[in-house]
Design a protein around this motif. Structure first.
Motif, PDB file in Angstrom:
ATOM      1  N   ARG A   1      -0.438  -3.743  -5.436  1.00 61.24           N
ATOM      2  CA  ARG A   1      -0.182  -4.832  -4.502  1.00 61.24           C
ATOM      3  C   ARG A   1       0.392  -6.010  -5.285  1.00 61.24           C
ATOM      4  O   ARG A   1       0.143  -6.151  -6.481  1.00 61.24           O
ATOM      5  CB  ARG A   1      -1.456  -5.256  -3.775  1.00 61.24           C
ATOM      6  CG  ARG A   1      -1.862  -4.326  -2.650  1.00 61.24           C
ATOM      7  CD  ARG A   1      -3.082  -4.853  -1.904  1.00 61.24           C
ATOM      8  NE  ARG A   1      -4.317  -4.612  -2.627  1.00 61.24           N
ATOM      9  CZ  ARG A   1      -5.484  -5.160  -2.313  1.00 61.24           C
ATOM     10  NH1 ARG A   1      -5.562  -6.021  -1.302  1.00 61.24           N
ATOM     11  NH2 ARG A   1      -6.567  -4.875  -3.009  1.00 61.24           N
ATOM     12  N   PHE A   2       1.112  -6.843  -4.571  1.00 63.16           N
ATOM     13  CA  PHE A   2       1.805  -7.960  -5.192  1.00 63.16           C
ATOM     14  C   PHE A   2       1.527  -9.209  -4.368  1.00 63.16           C
ATOM     15  O   PHE A   2       2.061  -9.360  -3.280  1.00 63.16           O
ATOM     16  CB  PHE A   2       3.302  -7.667  -5.287  1.00 63.16           C
ATOM     17  CG  PHE A   2       3.600  -6.364  -5.986  1.00 63.16           C
ATOM     18  CD1 PHE A   2       3.807  -6.335  -7.367  1.00 63.16           C
ATOM     19  CD2 PHE A   2       3.622  -5.164  -5.284  1.00 63.16           C
ATOM     20  CE1 PHE A   2       4.060  -5.136  -8.019  1.00 63.16           C
ATOM     21  CE2 PHE A   2       3.865  -3.963  -5.930  1.00 63.16           C
ATOM     22  CZ  PHE A   2       4.079  -3.946  -7.307  1.00 63.16           C
ATOM     23  N   HIS A   3       0.622 -10.033  -4.882  1.00 63.38           N
ATOM     24  CA  HIS A   3       0.113 -11.163  -4.115  1.00 63.38           C
ATOM     25  C   HIS A   3      -0.419 -10.673  -2.771  1.00 63.38           C
ATOM     26  O   HIS A   3      -0.198 -11.286  -1.726  1.00 63.38           O
ATOM     27  CB  HIS A   3       1.177 -12.247  -3.949  1.00 63.38           C
ATOM     28  CG  HIS A   3       1.570 -12.881  -5.252  1.00 63.38           C
ATOM     29  ND1 HIS A   3       0.857 -13.913  -5.824  1.00 63.38           N
ATOM     30  CD2 HIS A   3       2.585 -12.596  -6.106  1.00 63.38           C
ATOM     31  CE1 HIS A   3       1.423 -14.261  -6.961  1.00 63.38           C
ATOM     32  NE2 HIS A   3       2.471 -13.455  -7.169  1.00 63.38           N
ATOM     33  N   GLY A   4      -1.122  -9.555  -2.844  1.00 67.39           N
ATOM     34  CA  GLY A   4      -1.790  -8.996  -1.675  1.00 67.39           C
ATOM     35  C   GLY A   4      -0.962  -8.059  -0.843  1.00 67.39           C
ATOM     36  O   GLY A   4      -1.506  -7.290  -0.035  1.00 67.39           O
ATOM     37  N   ALA A   5       0.365  -8.098  -0.994  1.00 65.37           N
ATOM     38  CA  ALA A   5       1.248  -7.261  -0.176  1.00 65.37           C
ATOM     39  C   ALA A   5       1.574  -5.959  -0.891  1.00 65.37           C
ATOM     40  O   ALA A   5       1.812  -5.944  -2.111  1.00 65.37           O
ATOM     41  CB  ALA A   5       2.534  -8.009   0.156  1.00 65.37           C
ATOM     42  N   TRP A   6       1.608  -4.887  -0.132  1.00 67.26           N
ATOM     43  CA  TRP A   6       1.956  -3.583  -0.685  1.00 67.26           C
ATOM     44  C   TRP A   6       3.475  -3.432  -0.764  1.00 67.26           C
ATOM     45  O   TRP A   6       4.213  -4.138  -0.065  1.00 67.26           O
ATOM     46  CB  TRP A   6       1.397  -2.478   0.210  1.00 67.26           C
ATOM     47  CG  TRP A   6      -0.087  -2.398   0.220  1.00 67.26           C
ATOM     48  CD1 TRP A   6      -0.885  -1.686  -0.629  1.00 67.26           C
ATOM     49  CD2 TRP A   6      -0.975  -3.049   1.152  1.00 67.26           C
ATOM     50  NE1 TRP A   6      -2.209  -1.851  -0.290  1.00 67.26           N
ATOM     51  CE2 TRP A   6      -2.289  -2.693   0.796  1.00 67.26           C
ATOM     52  CE3 TRP A   6      -0.787  -3.908   2.240  1.00 67.26           C
ATOM     53  CZ2 TRP A   6      -3.410  -3.144   1.501  1.00 67.26           C
ATOM     54  CZ3 TRP A   6      -1.890  -4.378   2.941  1.00 67.26           C
ATOM     55  CH2 TRP A   6      -3.181  -4.005   2.573  1.00 67.26           C
ATOM     56  N   PRO A   7       3.962  -2.521  -1.586  1.00 68.55           N
ATOM     57  CA  PRO A   7       5.405  -2.237  -1.606  1.00 68.55           C
ATOM     58  C   PRO A   7       5.797  -1.379  -0.416  1.00 68.55           C
ATOM     59  O   PRO A   7       4.936  -0.877   0.321  1.00 68.55           O
ATOM     60  CB  PRO A   7       5.588  -1.469  -2.922  1.00 68.55           C
ATOM     61  CG  PRO A   7       4.275  -0.785  -3.131  1.00 68.55           C
ATOM     62  CD  PRO A   7       3.223  -1.730  -2.596  1.00 68.55           C
ATOM     63  N   HIS A   8       7.092  -1.186  -0.253  1.00 70.58           N
ATOM     64  CA  HIS A   8       7.588  -0.336   0.837  1.00 70.58           C
ATOM     65  C   HIS A   8       7.105   1.098   0.652  1.00 70.58           C
ATOM     66  O   HIS A   8       6.582   1.713   1.579  1.00 70.58           O
ATOM     67  CB  HIS A   8       9.116  -0.378   0.844  1.00 70.58           C
ATOM     68  CG  HIS A   8       9.732   0.339   2.005  1.00 70.58           C
ATOM     69  ND1 HIS A   8      10.594  -0.275   2.873  1.00 70.58           N
ATOM     70  CD2 HIS A   8       9.611   1.616   2.449  1.00 70.58           C
ATOM     71  CE1 HIS A   8      10.968   0.584   3.803  1.00 70.58           C
ATOM     72  NE2 HIS A   8      10.400   1.739   3.559  1.00 70.58           N
ATOM     73  N   TRP A   9       7.275   1.633  -0.528  1.00 75.86           N
ATOM     74  CA  TRP A   9       6.856   2.998  -0.825  1.00 75.86           C
ATOM     75  C   TRP A   9       5.783   3.006  -1.902  1.00 75.86           C
ATOM     76  O   TRP A   9       5.801   2.204  -2.849  1.00 75.86           O
ATOM     77  CB  TRP A   9       8.034   3.819  -1.354  1.00 75.86           C
ATOM     78  CG  TRP A   9       9.022   4.270  -0.324  1.00 75.86           C
ATOM     79  CD1 TRP A   9       8.865   4.345   1.021  1.00 75.86           C
ATOM     80  CD2 TRP A   9      10.342   4.753  -0.602  1.00 75.86           C
ATOM     81  NE1 TRP A   9      10.009   4.838   1.610  1.00 75.86           N
ATOM     82  CE2 TRP A   9      10.929   5.090   0.644  1.00 75.86           C
ATOM     83  CE3 TRP A   9      11.091   4.927  -1.757  1.00 75.86           C
ATOM     84  CZ2 TRP A   9      12.231   5.596   0.751  1.00 75.86           C
ATOM     85  CZ3 TRP A   9      12.385   5.427  -1.653  1.00 75.86           C
ATOM     86  CH2 TRP A   9      12.939   5.766  -0.404  1.00 75.86           C
ATOM     87  N   LEU A  10       4.866   3.962  -1.767  1.00 77.83           N
ATOM     88  CA  LEU A  10       3.837   4.211  -2.769  1.00 77.83           C
ATOM     89  C   LEU A  10       3.807   5.699  -3.100  1.00 77.83           C
ATOM     90  O   LEU A  10       4.086   6.536  -2.234  1.00 77.83           O
ATOM     91  CB  LEU A  10       2.457   3.797  -2.254  1.00 77.83           C
ATOM     92  CG  LEU A  10       2.148   2.306  -2.152  1.00 77.83           C
ATOM     93  CD1 LEU A  10       0.932   2.081  -1.256  1.00 77.83           C
ATOM     94  CD2 LEU A  10       1.914   1.710  -3.536  1.00 77.83           C
ATOM     95  N   ASP A  11       3.464   6.005  -4.326  1.00 80.96           N
ATOM     96  CA  ASP A  11       3.192   7.390  -4.697  1.00 80.96           C
ATOM     97  C   ASP A  11       1.808   7.727  -4.156  1.00 80.96           C
ATOM     98  O   ASP A  11       0.815   7.118  -4.551  1.00 80.96           O
ATOM     99  CB  ASP A  11       3.232   7.552  -6.220  1.00 80.96           C
ATOM    100  CG  ASP A  11       3.088   9.009  -6.662  1.00 80.96           C
ATOM    101  OD1 ASP A  11       2.187   9.695  -6.157  1.00 80.96           O
ATOM    102  OD2 ASP A  11       3.864   9.447  -7.529  1.00 80.96           O
ATOM    103  N   GLY A  12       1.738   8.676  -3.239  1.00 76.08           N
ATOM    104  CA  GLY A  12       0.476   9.000  -2.597  1.00 76.08           C
ATOM    105  C   GLY A  12      -0.556   9.601  -3.526  1.00 76.08           C
ATOM    106  O   GLY A  12      -1.745   9.622  -3.204  1.00 76.08           O
ATOM    107  N   GLU A  13      -0.138  10.087  -4.669  1.00 74.13           N
ATOM    108  CA  GLU A  13      -1.087  10.659  -5.625  1.00 74.13           C
ATOM    109  C   GLU A  13      -1.639   9.614  -6.581  1.00 74.13           C
ATOM    110  O   GLU A  13      -2.813   9.664  -6.962  1.00 74.13           O
ATOM    111  CB  GLU A  13      -0.406  11.781  -6.409  1.00 74.13           C
ATOM    112  CG  GLU A  13      -0.040  12.978  -5.543  1.00 74.13           C
ATOM    113  CD  GLU A  13       0.516  14.132  -6.352  1.00 74.13           C
ATOM    114  OE1 GLU A  13       0.015  15.264  -6.176  1.00 74.13           O
ATOM    115  OE2 GLU A  13       1.443  13.917  -7.152  1.00 74.13           O
ATOM    116  N   THR A  14      -0.815   8.637  -6.964  1.00 74.18           N
ATOM    117  CA  THR A  14      -1.245   7.668  -7.980  1.00 74.18           C
ATOM    118  C   THR A  14      -1.477   6.259  -7.438  1.00 74.18           C
ATOM    119  O   THR A  14      -2.146   5.459  -8.088  1.00 74.18           O
ATOM    120  CB  THR A  14      -0.183   7.572  -9.086  1.00 74.18           C
ATOM    121  OG1 THR A  14       1.025   6.999  -8.539  1.00 74.18           O
ATOM    122  CG2 THR A  14       0.123   8.941  -9.670  1.00 74.18           C
ATOM    123  N   GLY A  15      -0.896   5.948  -6.299  1.00 78.88           N
ATOM    124  CA  GLY A  15      -0.994   4.589  -5.776  1.00 78.88           C
ATOM    125  C   GLY A  15      -0.016   3.624  -6.418  1.00 78.88           C
ATOM    126  O   GLY A  15      -0.068   2.417  -6.142  1.00 78.88           O
TER     127      GLY A  15
END
Length: 449
Positions: free
Chosen positions: A120-134
């Motif tokens: 997370r970046f200042h509380g906000a998630w990115p558009h895409w995440l790796d579902g295995e690693t986060g």
């Protein structure tokens, strides 16, 4: 794939039952005709977010191609915005008895645990995440940090889940509390970049170089409402009025086929743009009776949909298959890549996206049902698969890809449920913070106390 790609690049409504009273004691909803088809489509589409979810995170995969034509590594890429839509779809699944409440609770536990440890970046998630690693999966070179728009779609779903479980047993109450913590940690003020507008992106490596201040009108209304409603990092009303509403310039009248729109996208004279503009924010935000100094949002969304429908019926570009039985233009896969399909000679490429009509069920139930029945009964072998209707097709180009996108499957499930029961609208609008945020921005709504 994302709707941000689009930015970067006289009929009557026959069902009066699209409107409903807001009293919890006597609310009634439109009776669904051909219930077996309706339920089959909703259930199969729901399975994109249930059986088809990324297994470790429990969130929605960004895409799934039944034809297998996509990189192997994409199987574990999850989308935060589509994940939020998927959370709402899971709640709808309980309402329809597709799954049990305990199954939904277990899946939500997995999702929330993943989101707590994910980047997370200042509380906000990115558009895409790796579902295995986060870990963040860059959407583009500089888009490798927080994405406030996609995070807002995720929060829309999370807040619905919080409301759904908050009065349950001890474990459910703890889940609701964990969701509340995630919500409180999103620093909306940071994403102002010191100005009275919200920015789409921030990257720890590239800072504000994406330089995308979000102004209206488009699908991002929900972000500004969440920002005003935040219990920890709320933004002043001036951010909405000066940034989103462009000091009132958002208000601009366009009429087509006798249907009038009162909002414009950055001054562009369009016929409402792609239909997802009238879906994403309103998966949780109930447009019935929602008004401010700029618009009546129910009327604008309904008229947006009617223009889209009527354009396809008129079919000025003479595409094969267009008509009352097959309509709906929105951003989706296209014959050549991905495109923001919309009424207009430039934006209509002969591609129908089933999500456009299905997700418009609350606005145009008769017309949406007409298209759904046609597709299901006469075209099913070409455009229907394990997770419902495929993303898009073109009869003109004889193009029938067997591919799905989370951000298109989700709104169909959720808006079909909102038409049936109002479930997600009731949950989201029951949030005290949302009600206070709407009041702060000058909105009227039947939900405001």
């Amino acid at each position: 794939m994302s709707k941000k790609t689009f930015f970067l690049a006289g009929l009557l409504l026959l069902f009066a039952c699209n409107r409903y009273p807001h009293s919890s004691s006597n609310a009634t909803y439109g009776a669904v005709t051909d219930d077996s088809i309706y339920t089959a489509v909703q259930r199969t589409t729901f399975n994109y977010f249930w059986e088809g979810a990324e297994p470790n995170s429990g969130l929605a995969r960004e895409r799934f191609h039944v034809d297998g034509v996509y990189p192997q590594q994409d199987k574990h890429i999850v989308t935060t915005g589509g994940g939020g839509f998927g959370i709402m779809a899971i709640l709808a699944g309980v309402e329809r008895n597709f799954i049990t409440r305990s199954q939904a609770f277990e899946r939500m536990q997995r999702i929330v645990a993943f989101l707590k440890r994910a980047d997370r970046f200042h509380g906000a998630w990115p558009h895409w995440l790796d579902g295995e690693t986060g870990k963040v999966k860059p959407f583009s070179k500089k888009d490798n940090g927080g994405d406030l728009v996609e995070s807002s779609f995720l929060l829309e779903g999370l807040l619905c889940a919080r409301q759904y479980f908050k009065n349950g047993n001890a474990a459910e109450k703890q889940l609701a509390a964990s969701i509340d913590t995630l919500w409180r940690e999103v620093d909306f003020n940071w994403y102002r970049n010191g100005k009275n507008v919200l920015y789409w992106h921030w990257s720890p490596e590239y800072q504000w170089e994406m330089n995308f201040p979000v102004t209206g009108y488009n699908e991002c209304l929900i972000m500004y409402i969440l920002a005003a409603a935040s219990p920890t990092y709320d933004v002043p009303a001036a951010v909405y009025h000066e940034g989103w509403a462009r000091n009132g310039k958002i208000k601009d009248t366009t009429t087509k086929y006798g249907h009038t729109l009162t909002l414009s996208h950055n001054g562009a004279k369009e016929y409402g743009g792609p239909l997802f503009w009238s879906h994403y924010s309103y998966l949780g935000l109930d447009p019935h009776g929602l008004k401010d100094q700029y618009a009546d949002y129910w009327e604008n969304a309904k008229n947006h949909t009617l223009i889209n429908h009527d354009w396809c019926v008129e079919n000025p570009k003479k595409y094969k298959g267009y008509g009352a039985d097959s309509w709906g233009l929105t951003a989706s896969y296209s014959v050549k890549g991905y495109s923001g399909h919309a009424p207009g000679m430039q934006h209509d490429l002969g591609v129908i996206s089933p999500t456009a009509a299905l997700s418009s069920m609350p606005y145009t139930a008769t017309y949406s049902m007409q298209a759904m029945k046609h597709w299901y009964t006469t075209m099913k072998d070409k455009i229907y698969g394990p997770y419902g209707f495929y993303d898009a097709f073109s009869e003109t180009d004889n193009w029938y890809p067997r591919r799905y996108l989370a951000i298109d499957q989700g709104p169909a499930v959720v808006m079909m449920e909102n038409y049936r029961s109002g479930l997600l609208w009731k949950l989201f609008m029951s949030c005290d913070e949302i009600q206070q945020g709407l009041k702060k921005l000058g909105f009227q709504s039947p939900y405001l106390k």
